[in-house]
Design a protein around this motif. Structure first.
Motif, mmCIF file in Angstrom:
data_model
loop_
_atom_site.group_PDB
_atom_site.id
_atom_site.type_symbol
_atom_site.label_atom_id
_atom_site.label_comp_id
_atom_site.label_asym_id
_atom_site.label_seq_id
_atom_site.Cartn_x
_atom_site.Cartn_y
_atom_site.Cartn_z
ATOM 1 N N LEU A 171 -79.295 -17.339 44.641
ATOM 2 C CA LEU A 171 -79.849 -16.764 45.870
ATOM 3 C C LEU A 171 -80.779 -15.602 45.560
ATOM 4 C CD1 LEU A 171 -79.828 -16.888 48.948
ATOM 5 C CD2 LEU A 171 -77.898 -15.308 48.914
ATOM 6 N N ASP A 172 -80.403 -14.760 44.603
ATOM 7 C CA ASP A 172 -81.241 -13.626 44.210
ATOM 8 C C ASP A 172 -82.577 -14.120 43.655
ATOM 9 O OD1 ASP A 172 -81.830 -10.908 43.808
ATOM 10 O OD2 ASP A 172 -81.071 -10.970 41.758
ATOM 11 N N MET A 173 -82.530 -15.150 42.815
ATOM 12 C CA MET A 173 -83.758 -15.692 42.236
ATOM 13 C C MET A 173 -84.667 -16.251 43.329
ATOM 14 S SD MET A 173 -84.314 -18.806 39.552
ATOM 15 C CE MET A 173 -84.316 -20.107 40.749
ATOM 16 N N ARG A 174 -84.101 -17.023 44.233
ATOM 17 C CA ARG A 174 -84.909 -17.622 45.301
ATOM 18 C C ARG A 174 -85.484 -16.561 46.231
ATOM 19 N NH1 ARG A 174 -81.030 -21.705 44.328
ATOM 20 N NH2 ARG A 174 -82.051 -23.696 43.939
ATOM 21 N N THR A 175 -84.712 -15.517 46.498
ATOM 22 C CA THR A 175 -85.190 -14.427 47.356
ATOM 23 C C THR A 175 -86.342 -13.690 46.701
ATOM 24 O OG1 THR A 175 -82.964 -14.148 48.240
ATOM 25 C CG2 THR A 175 -84.496 -12.338 48.569
ATOM 26 N N LYS A 176 -86.194 -13.375 45.420
ATOM 27 C CA LYS A 176 -87.257 -12.634 44.726
ATOM 28 C C LYS A 176 -88.513 -13.486 44.580
ATOM 29 C CE LYS A 176 -85.052 -8.882 42.558
ATOM 30 N NZ LYS A 176 -83.686 -8.799 42.795
ATOM 31 N N ARG A 177 -88.354 -14.775 44.363
ATOM 32 C CA ARG A 177 -89.529 -15.645 44.270
ATOM 33 C C ARG A 177 -90.200 -15.810 45.627
ATOM 34 N NH1 ARG A 177 -88.030 -20.493 40.052
ATOM 35 N NH2 ARG A 177 -88.124 -19.192 38.199
ATOM 36 N N ALA A 178 -89.437 -15.818 46.713
ATOM 37 C CA ALA A 178 -90.014 -15.954 48.042
ATOM 38 C C ALA A 178 -90.786 -14.698 48.438
ATOM 39 C CB ALA A 178 -88.925 -16.242 49.069
ATOM 40 N N ARG A 179 -90.324 -13.539 47.986
ATOM 41 C CA ARG A 179 -91.010 -12.284 48.296
ATOM 42 C C ARG A 179 -92.355 -12.187 47.605
ATOM 43 N NH1 ARG A 179 -86.374 -7.818 47.427
ATOM 44 N NH2 ARG A 179 -84.988 -8.469 49.097
ATOM 45 N N GLY A 180 -92.436 -12.776 46.435
ATOM 46 C CA GLY A 180 -93.691 -12.719 45.697
ATOM 47 C C GLY A 180 -93.678 -11.614 44.669
ATOM 48 N N PRO A 181 -94.720 -11.559 43.858
ATOM 49 C CA PRO A 181 -94.760 -10.593 42.755
ATOM 50 C C PRO A 181 -94.876 -9.139 43.204
ATOM 51 C CG PRO A 181 -96.805 -11.831 42.870
ATOM 52 C CD PRO A 181 -95.862 -12.441 43.866
ATOM 53 N N GLN A 182 -95.428 -8.883 44.383
ATOM 54 C CA GLN A 182 -95.613 -7.499 44.789
ATOM 55 C C GLN A 182 -94.288 -6.821 45.117
ATOM 56 O OE1 GLN A 182 -96.609 -10.087 46.608
ATOM 57 N NE2 GLN A 182 -95.990 -9.829 48.710
ATOM 58 N N HIS A 183 -93.223 -7.577 45.455
ATOM 59 C CA HIS A 183 -91.939 -6.970 45.784
ATOM 60 C C HIS A 183 -90.911 -7.169 44.687
ATOM 61 C CE1 HIS A 183 -93.664 -7.266 49.844
ATOM 62 N NE2 HIS A 183 -92.968 -6.171 50.048
ATOM 63 N N SER A 184 -91.278 -7.826 43.622
ATOM 64 C CA SER A 184 -90.282 -8.141 42.604
ATOM 65 C C SER A 184 -89.800 -6.910 41.838
ATOM 66 C CB SER A 184 -90.828 -9.175 41.619
ATOM 67 O OG SER A 184 -91.940 -8.643 40.958
ATOM 68 N N ALA A 185 -90.563 -5.825 41.860
ATOM 69 C CA ALA A 185 -90.145 -4.626 41.147
ATOM 70 C C ALA A 185 -88.976 -3.947 41.837
ATOM 71 C CB ALA A 185 -91.311 -3.661 41.030
ATOM 72 N N GLY A 186 -88.746 -4.223 43.103
ATOM 73 C CA GLY A 186 -87.614 -3.652 43.809
ATOM 74 C C GLY A 186 -87.905 -2.286 44.420
#
Length: 183
Positions: free
Chosen positions: A144-159
């Motif tokens: 779920l974490d992987m799918r959520t981070k991929r759905a957000r895109g690279p701009q939000h992956s840094a947290g």
């Protein structure tokens, strides 16, 4: 008293079950005779080697293939943990083998490998996924974490939220604190 209008949903966040692939029969149409006994992929009683696989005379080809998949996941986990922290790497146990067996009963090998590759590249999950038991326990959360981070895109992956995201929107109805000198 007014009725409770709160909507209660029991829908899971992650759908369970797989859609049959093209040319594959749905589960209910398969006969019990066609399905192999997947328990044969596990080492028999008395065998203490978690990396054991059945021979050609012991089991059907599908069962041997499943056993090899389980061993592949166990070695992937061990190799990744050893590459990150050699002190944390330990040999697989029979419990780890059973947990990986349960995981592969629900998920495909490709999905498991993809999610583990992502998880071992993510600092948040590295210290949690040290053996097959922990991988099985946290697999749904990692997925779920992987799918959520991929759905957000690279701009939000840094947290980290940007400055505009961190500022609260002004609500005109929200009370504002006033010091006694300005009242």
């Amino acid at each position: 008293m007014s009725p409770n209008r709160q909507v209660i949903t029991n829908a899971p966040l992650v759908p369970y079950g797989d859609i049959p692939l093209a040319g594959e029969q749905p589960e209910e149409e398969r006969s019990e005779h066609d399905a192999p006994d997947w328990r044969l992929a596990l080492p028999p009683r008395g065998v203490r080697d978690p990396l054991w696989t059945p021979g050609a005379e012991d089991a059907d080809e599908r069962v041997r293939s499943r056993a090899l998949q389980e061993v592949r996941v166990l070695t992937l986990i061990h190799d990744r943990v050893a590459a990150i922290d050699p002190k944390a790497a330990r040999p697989a146990s029979m419990r780890d083998r059973r947990k990986v067996h349960e995981l592969l009963m629900e998920r495909s090998l490709t999905e498991v490998e993809t999610i583990l590759d992502w998880a071992y590249g993510n600092p948040r999950w590295i210290s949690w996924l040290v053996d097959g038991t922990m991988v099985e326990r946290y697999f749904a959360q990692v997925s779920l974490d992987m799918r959520t981070k991929r759905a957000r895109g690279p701009q939000h992956s840094a947290g980290h939220a940007s400055a505009t995201e961190r500022t609260l929107a002004h609500d005109p109805d929200r009370p504002v604190a006033v010091s006694s000198g300005l009242a």
